[in-house]
Design a protein around this motif. Structure first.
Motif, mmCIF file in Angstrom:
data_model
loop_
_atom_site.group_PDB
_atom_site.id
_atom_site.type_symbol
_atom_site.label_atom_id
_atom_site.label_comp_id
_atom_site.label_asym_id
_atom_site.label_seq_id
_atom_site.Cartn_x
_atom_site.Cartn_y
_atom_site.Cartn_z
ATOM 1 N N LEU A 77 -0.124 1.170 -1.379
ATOM 2 C CA LEU A 77 -0.733 0.582 -0.197
ATOM 3 C C LEU A 77 -0.798 -0.930 -0.307
ATOM 4 O O LEU A 77 -1.075 -1.476 -1.384
ATOM 5 C CB LEU A 77 -2.147 1.138 0.003
ATOM 6 N N ASP A 78 -0.554 -1.626 0.815
ATOM 7 C CA ASP A 78 -0.769 -3.066 0.840
ATOM 8 C C ASP A 78 -2.243 -3.333 0.568
ATOM 9 O O ASP A 78 -3.120 -2.664 1.086
ATOM 10 C CB ASP A 78 -0.392 -3.645 2.206
ATOM 11 N N GLY A 79 -2.522 -4.323 -0.266
ATOM 12 C CA GLY A 79 -3.907 -4.625 -0.618
ATOM 13 C C GLY A 79 -4.386 -3.861 -1.833
ATOM 14 O O GLY A 79 -5.533 -3.988 -2.236
ATOM 15 N N GLY A 80 -3.496 -3.057 -2.425
ATOM 16 C CA GLY A 80 -3.858 -2.343 -3.641
ATOM 17 C C GLY A 80 -4.163 -0.883 -3.406
ATOM 18 O O GLY A 80 -4.614 -0.472 -2.338
ATOM 19 N N GLY A 81 -3.918 -0.083 -4.419
ATOM 20 C CA GLY A 81 -4.199 1.343 -4.343
ATOM 21 C C GLY A 81 -2.942 2.161 -4.149
ATOM 22 O O GLY A 81 -1.932 1.676 -3.644
ATOM 23 N N VAL A 82 -3.008 3.407 -4.575
ATOM 24 C CA VAL A 82 -1.872 4.320 -4.508
ATOM 25 C C VAL A 82 -2.332 5.651 -3.926
ATOM 26 O O VAL A 82 -3.407 6.141 -4.263
ATOM 27 C CB VAL A 82 -1.262 4.553 -5.913
ATOM 28 N N VAL A 83 -1.519 6.212 -3.045
ATOM 29 C CA VAL A 83 -1.763 7.552 -2.516
ATOM 30 C C VAL A 83 -0.673 8.475 -3.047
ATOM 31 O O VAL A 83 0.511 8.152 -2.962
ATOM 32 C CB VAL A 83 -1.753 7.562 -0.970
ATOM 33 N N THR A 84 -1.078 9.601 -3.616
ATOM 34 C CA THR A 84 -0.130 10.571 -4.158
ATOM 35 C C THR A 84 -0.208 11.857 -3.352
ATOM 36 O O THR A 84 -1.295 12.408 -3.155
ATOM 37 C CB THR A 84 -0.439 10.883 -5.633
ATOM 38 N N MET A 96 3.928 -0.071 1.809
ATOM 39 C CA MET A 96 4.309 0.308 3.163
ATOM 40 C C MET A 96 3.268 -0.227 4.129
ATOM 41 O O MET A 96 2.079 -0.119 3.888
ATOM 42 C CB MET A 96 4.372 1.834 3.291
ATOM 43 N N GLU A 97 3.698 -0.820 5.220
ATOM 44 C CA GLU A 97 2.764 -1.352 6.203
ATOM 45 C C GLU A 97 3.272 -1.042 7.598
ATOM 46 O O GLU A 97 4.464 -0.839 7.816
ATOM 47 C CB GLU A 97 2.608 -2.859 6.027
ATOM 48 N N LEU A 98 2.352 -0.966 8.560
ATOM 49 C CA LEU A 98 2.740 -0.702 9.936
ATOM 50 C C LEU A 98 3.647 -1.821 10.435
ATOM 51 O O LEU A 98 3.395 -2.995 10.187
ATOM 52 C CB LEU A 98 1.498 -0.600 10.818
ATOM 53 N N GLY A 99 4.708 -1.466 11.136
ATOM 54 C CA GLY A 99 5.620 -2.462 11.668
ATOM 55 C C GLY A 99 6.613 -2.992 10.654
ATOM 56 O O GLY A 99 7.373 -3.912 10.941
ATOM 57 N N SER A 100 6.632 -2.434 9.454
ATOM 58 C CA SER A 100 7.538 -2.918 8.418
ATOM 59 C C SER A 100 8.989 -2.660 8.810
ATOM 60 O O SER A 100 9.321 -1.629 9.365
ATOM 61 C CB SER A 100 7.240 -2.214 7.090
#
Length: 213
Positions: A28-35, A1-5
């Motif tokens: 997240l764009d660029g790697g990583g996950v938020v739960t 998910m990214e801003l302006g998507s």
């Protein structure tokens, strides 16, 4: 998910449809996950680098990772316990038409009243402002519920200035118009599809389609 998507979501469901407990995972764009976990009116989010502040306002509840106890906007009273949150609210009282808050009491003009006696629209406005405190992502369902049109447009202007990324659902053309003027990304959702509304002319075309159905 990214801003302006502009990517479409397969579906969006409210917590009521998902049940009393649910989990959302954001890549997240660029790697990583938020739960993010929701249980018993509380949200807790964990990410790879830092905690993500997330807020949600529904028709009757306002919850966030920063609020502590959820705010019951329909049946119970609203009590503000965090001094820093009370200070944040006082700085933005021009949005809510309330002058001051202390615990479970609010001041309008020269009169202190119980929070539970506030009109629903005022409590909902308080919930929206309170939930916007120190979050990165704020989701608002049925935004205009109980709000006078002037209060709704004032809240949109307020939300345009906070640092959070705001995802909001509305059914009123006047709020959509205000959002467009304020530079929001607006999408018309119909039959599972998303189409971009970029101008007031686009909004008029949407209105004509709605009237023809």
């Amino acid at each position: 998910m990214e801003l302006g998507s502009t990517r479409n979501w397969d579906f969006l469901k409210s917590p009521g449809e998902l049940g009393s407990e649910w989990e959302v995972v954001v890549e997240l764009d660029g790697g990583g996950v938020v739960t993010c976990m929701y249980s018993v009116g509380r949200i807790k989010c964990e990410g790879p680098r830092r905690r993500l502040g997330v807020g949600y306002v529904g028709p009757c509840d306002a919850v966030s990772t920063r609020l502590g106890d959820p705010l019951d906007l329909c049946k119970g009273t609203v009590e503000i316990k965090d001094p820093s949150l009370a200070e944040y609210l006082e700085e933005n009282w021009n949005v809510t038409t309330v002058d001051k808050v202390y615990g479970d009491k609010a001041k309008q003009g020269d009169i202190w009243i119980e929070m539970r006696d506030l009109a629903y629209g005022y409590k909902r406005a308080l919930g929206i402002v309170a939930t916007s405190y120190d979050v990165d992502l704020l989701a608002i369902e049925a935004f205009e519920a109980g709000l006078h049109y002037d209060l709704a447009t004032t809240l949109i202007k307020f939300l345009s200035k906070i640092r959070a990324w705001v995802l909001m659902e509305t059914h009123l053309a006047i709020t959509v118009k205000t959002a467009l003027v304020e530079g929001w990304s607006v999408y018309y959702v119909y039959d599972g599809g998303f189409s971009r509304v970029s101008s007031l002319d686009d909004l008029r075309r949407v209105a004509e389609v709605e009237l023809s159905v």
